[in-house]
Design an enzyme around this catalytic site. Sequence first.
Site, PDB file in Angstrom:
ATOM      1  N   HIS A   1     -22.408  25.580  62.859  1.00 54.16           N
ATOM      2  CA  HIS A   1     -22.995  26.274  61.720  1.00 54.16           C
ATOM      3  C   HIS A   1     -24.253  25.523  61.284  1.00 54.16           C
ATOM      4  CE1 HIS A   1     -19.888  29.198  61.104  1.00 54.16           C
ATOM      5  NE2 HIS A   1     -18.944  28.319  60.807  1.00 54.16           N
TER       6      HIS A   1
ATOM      7  N   CYS B   1     -27.216  28.966  62.946  1.00 53.13           N
ATOM      8  CA  CYS B   1     -28.055  29.681  61.987  1.00 53.13           C
ATOM      9  C   CYS B   1     -29.095  28.716  61.423  1.00 53.13           C
ATOM     10  CB  CYS B   1     -27.218  30.248  60.852  1.00 53.13           C
ATOM     11  SG  CYS B   1     -26.143  31.617  61.346  1.00 53.13           S
TER      12      CYS B   1
END
Length: 260
Positions: free
Chosen positions: A91, A133
């Site tokens: 992430h 991301c």
Amino acid sequence: MEPSENEENYNTGHARRGVAVIINQVHFNGKPKRDGSEKDRDSIGSVLHKLGFDVRVFDDPKRKEVFAALRAVADEDHTQNDCLVVVVMTHGKEKTLYAADNAYEVDKLWEPFVGSACPTLVGKPKLFFIQACRGEKFDQGVKRAKVLSDTVDASSSSEPLHYVIPTMADLLVMYSTYDGHYSWRNPINGSWFIQALSSELESNAHRKELLQMLTTVSRVVAFQYQSNVPNNAKQDAKKQMPCFVSSLTKALYFPAKAYK
């Protein structure tokens, strides 16, 4: 595609291809599980192994473990290695990535390897591929007419020569998505970026130059993928644009090696 006579190429004639570190974050403290990342780990790990890399996988390391692993690799003797590869799947947001327990700045990944930090990698390619991301923006894409012609192809001396090179020379960082944007991952089939990268390396690593392959990876992700979340209009039919930053100073090929 063979290297041309006048092209400056990195030396890939060392005894070993080099070390490939794969950091695979699936489980986190306080963040959702990254389903599908095991598929990415296995895909990229398999192709890097076939290319001759010494592949080392770290599943769900904590922040201290991430940097302990990178420092340990940096402390090794890479004299007989062609290059270094680091793949991180986790992430992220803006300039931040997440370990299992905590966050860290993305540029901390290559600090152990640039400049004089790792003397035996000076002048050799250091390649970082980051699936994460980089923000919360969604790319809705823009329509364009199809163009039928669109294709993707993309001195020596006997005396030692000593010279100074920039600290950040010979580094390439490829991100799965553009700055500030969301990066897509299928919970079964893996992420768009890692799957496209694995496929391109599998098919063309022995015959294409690296930047040519990475341009193809960008094109595949940009043109062949689109999110399918019909129950969420905000996330449905969105696109993704990988990008890379390169300070490589020569062309990089991965010719087949004859190993003892």
